[in-house]
Motif scaffolding. Structure first.
Motif, PDB file in Angstrom:
ATOM      1  N   VAL A 195      26.291   9.911 -12.458  1.00 19.97           N
ATOM      2  CA  VAL A 195      25.736  10.787 -11.427  1.00 19.97           C
ATOM      3  C   VAL A 195      24.367  11.289 -11.888  1.00 19.97           C
ATOM      4  N   PRO A 196      23.315  11.088 -11.094  1.00 19.22           N
ATOM      5  CA  PRO A 196      21.998  11.618 -11.464  1.00 19.22           C
ATOM      6  C   PRO A 196      22.042  13.139 -11.589  1.00 19.22           C
ATOM      7  N   TRP A 197      21.209  13.668 -12.480  1.00 24.72           N
ATOM      8  CA  TRP A 197      21.281  15.103 -12.753  1.00 24.72           C
ATOM      9  C   TRP A 197      20.894  15.937 -11.543  1.00 24.72           C
ATOM     10  N   TRP A 198      19.965  15.453 -10.719  1.00 23.21           N
ATOM     11  CA  TRP A 198      19.598  16.257  -9.552  1.00 23.21           C
ATOM     12  C   TRP A 198      20.765  16.341  -8.576  1.00 23.21           C
ATOM     13  N   VAL A 199      21.611  15.297  -8.536  1.00 21.86           N
ATOM     14  CA  VAL A 199      22.793  15.331  -7.670  1.00 21.86           C
ATOM     15  C   VAL A 199      23.821  16.321  -8.215  1.00 21.86           C
ATOM     16  N   VAL A 200      23.848  16.496  -9.531  1.00 20.68           N
ATOM     17  CA  VAL A 200      24.751  17.475 -10.145  1.00 20.68           C
ATOM     18  C   VAL A 200      24.264  18.893  -9.887  1.00 20.68           C
ATOM     19  N   LEU A 201      22.963  19.127 -10.079  1.00 22.47           N
ATOM     20  CA  LEU A 201      22.438  20.491 -10.090  1.00 22.47           C
ATOM     21  C   LEU A 201      22.098  21.044  -8.709  1.00 22.47           C
ATOM     22  N   ALA A 202      21.568  20.196  -7.822  1.00 18.52           N
ATOM     23  CA  ALA A 202      21.083  20.698  -6.534  1.00 18.52           C
ATOM     24  C   ALA A 202      22.169  21.392  -5.707  1.00 18.52           C
ATOM     25  N   PRO A 203      23.374  20.807  -5.553  1.00 13.60           N
ATOM     26  CA  PRO A 203      24.392  21.508  -4.768  1.00 13.60           C
ATOM     27  C   PRO A 203      24.797  22.855  -5.366  1.00 13.60           C
ATOM     28  N   LEU A 213      22.960  24.858  -7.302  1.00 11.83           N
ATOM     29  CA  LEU A 213      21.869  25.813  -7.105  1.00 11.83           C
ATOM     30  C   LEU A 213      21.772  26.266  -5.651  1.00 11.83           C
ATOM     31  N   ALA A 214      21.982  25.326  -4.723  1.00  9.63           N
ATOM     32  CA  ALA A 214      21.964  25.697  -3.303  1.00  9.63           C
ATOM     33  C   ALA A 214      23.112  26.650  -2.978  1.00  9.63           C
ATOM     34  N   GLY A 215      24.285  26.380  -3.533  1.00  6.46           N
ATOM     35  CA  GLY A 215      25.424  27.263  -3.303  1.00  6.46           C
ATOM     36  C   GLY A 215      25.192  28.648  -3.867  1.00  6.46           C
ATOM     37  N   ILE A 216      24.600  28.732  -5.052  1.00  7.56           N
ATOM     38  CA  ILE A 216      24.302  30.036  -5.645  1.00  7.56           C
ATOM     39  C   ILE A 216      23.297  30.793  -4.786  1.00  7.56           C
ATOM     40  N   ALA A 217      22.260  30.099  -4.329  1.00  3.19           N
ATOM     41  CA  ALA A 217      21.252  30.747  -3.488  1.00  3.19           C
ATOM     42  C   ALA A 217      21.876  31.286  -2.202  1.00  3.19           C
ATOM     43  N   LEU A 218      22.740  30.494  -1.584  1.00  6.13           N
ATOM     44  CA  LEU A 218      23.408  30.953  -0.359  1.00  6.13           C
ATOM     45  C   LEU A 218      24.292  32.167  -0.637  1.00  6.13           C
ATOM     46  N   ALA A 219      25.027  32.113  -1.742  1.00  5.48           N
ATOM     47  CA  ALA A 219      25.933  33.221  -2.066  1.00  5.48           C
ATOM     48  C   ALA A 219      25.162  34.526  -2.290  1.00  5.48           C
ATOM     49  N   LEU A 220      23.946  34.422  -2.771  1.00  7.86           N
ATOM     50  CA  LEU A 220      23.164  35.626  -3.050  1.00  7.86           C
ATOM     51  C   LEU A 220      22.563  36.257  -1.794  1.00  7.86           C
ATOM     52  N   VAL A 221      22.528  35.511  -0.681  1.00  4.56           N
ATOM     53  CA  VAL A 221      21.904  36.055   0.532  1.00  4.56           C
ATOM     54  C   VAL A 221      22.864  36.150   1.713  1.00  4.56           C
TER      55      VAL A 221
END
Length: 289
Positions: free
Chosen positions: A53-61, A63-71
Motif C-alpha cells: 500500500v502506498p504511504w499516501w493511501v495509508v496516511l491521507a484517509p 488525516l482526513a478523518g482527524i480533520a473532520l473529527a476536529l470540526v
C-alpha cells in the motif's frame, strides 16, 4: 507549602508535554525512514497475500478523518477525562502501561500466533486490564446524551471508510487459495480481539487515564504509540528499527484517528465499528465476491 503543591500538580502536565514532543519526533523520524527505505509503500497487514500500500493511501484517509473529527460538529462541549483520585489514577495508568508493554513481549517471546495469540491478547488486554480498572478506578467521563455524539462520528467513520476502503486507489486483498470458512472465522476472531478488545484497552481504559493524568494530546499520543508498537508481536519481520518505523506510520496513523475519535465524541461504539471496518472490509469483500 502552596508553591510545593502547585509544583506537584503541574509536574504531570510538564511530563506530558515532553512525552508529546518525543512522540511527534518519533513519528516524523519514522515517516522519513519508511519513505526512504520503502518508497513505494509496504503491506500494512500480516495476512497472506496482503498488498503493498502506498504511504499516501495509508496516511491521507487517517488525516482526513482527524480533520473532520476536529470540526464536526463545530464547537461542541468538551468531554474531558476527569481524575477522581490522583493516586488511583497514577497507579492505574502505570499498571495499564505495564500491560501494554508486557503483551507484545509475551506474544513475541512465546512465538504466539493464531488462536493462542488471540487468547493471550484477550487475557491480558481485557481480563487483566479489567481487574486493574475495577480495583483502582481513578477516572470518570461526563458524557451528555446529545445527538451529535452519534451522527458526527458516523459522518467521520463513513468518510474515512470511503477513502480508506472503497475508493479505487486502495489495493484489493487477494484471498485466492484461502478457504472461505477459514477466512470467515479469522475475520470474526479479528473483529473481537482487535476491533473490540484493542479499542476497549487502548482507548477506553488506557487513553482515558493518560488524558486525565498527562493532558488530552499527550494521552492520545502515548496511547497511540503503545497501540502501534503492540504490532511487533503479530507483524514483526525481525528488523526492529524498520518494523517500528512501519508500525508508527501505518498502525500509528490509524491509532491516532481512533484516539481523536474517542477524545472528541466518547463514543466507543463508533470507534469499535471503525476498527472492525479497517480489519474486515477487504475480507468481507473477498467473501462476497
Amino acid at each position: 507549602m502552596r508553591q510545593r503543591q502547585l509544583h506537584l500538580s503541574t509536574f504531570p502536565e510538564r511530563v506530558g508535554r515532553w512525552l508529546l514532543a518525543v512522540c511527534i519526533l518519533l513519528g516524523l523520524a519514522s515517516l522519513v525512514t519508511v519513505l526512504v527505505v520503502y518508497p513505494t509503500g509496504a503491506p500494512v497487514s500480516a495476512d497472506p497475500g496482503a498488498p503493498v500500500v502506498p504511504w499516501w493511501v495509508v496516511l491521507a484517509p487517517a488525516l482526513a478523518g482527524i480533520a473532520l473529527a476536529l470540526v464536526i460538529p463545530w464547537r461542541p462541549p468538551a468531554l474531558p477525562a476527569l481524575a477522581t483520585a490522583s493516586q488511583a489514577l497514577r497507579r492505574s495508568s502505570l499498571a495499564l502501561l505495564g500491560v501494554a508493554v508486557a503483551f507484545p513481549v509475551v506474544a513475541a517471546v512465546g512465538g504466539l500466533s493464531g488462536l493462542s495469540y488471540g487468547l493471550v491478547k484477550v487475557l491480558m488486554l481485557v481480563s487483566v486490564a479489567a481487574v486493574i480498572v475495577g480495583a483502582l478506578g481513578g477516572v470518570r467521563i461526563d458524557r451528555p446524551s446529545r445527538a451529535w455524539r452519534w451522527w458526527a462520528p458516523a459522518v467521520v467513520v463513513a468518510a474515512w471508510t470511503l477513502l480508506s476502503q472503497v475508493a479505487p486507489w486502495n489495493p484489493r486483498y487477494d484471498a485466492g487459495g484461502i478457504d472461505p470458512v477459514v477466512l470467515l472465522v479469522s475475520a470474526v476472531m479479528t473483529a473481537l480481539t482487535a476491533g473490540v478488545a484493542e479499542e476497549l484497552f487502548y482507548r477506553r481504559w488506557l487513553q482515558t487515564r493518560l488524558e486525565a493524568w498527562l493532558g488530552p494530546w499527550p494521552g492520545i499520543a502515548v496511547a497511540t504509540l503503545a497501540f502501534a508498537l503492540m504490532h511487533f508481536a503479530s507483524h514483526g519481520t525481525g528488523q526492529p528499527l524498520l518494523d517500528g518505523a512501519r508500525f508508527i506510520v501505518a498502525q500509528g496513523s490509524f491509532g491516532l484517528l481512533m484516539g481523536v475519535l474517542w477524545w472528541r465524541y466518547r463514543n466507543l461504539t463508533a470507534v469499535v465499528v471503525a476498527h472492525i471496518l479497517a480489519n474486515g472490509w477487504q475480507a468481507a469483500a473477498a467473501l462476497l465476491s
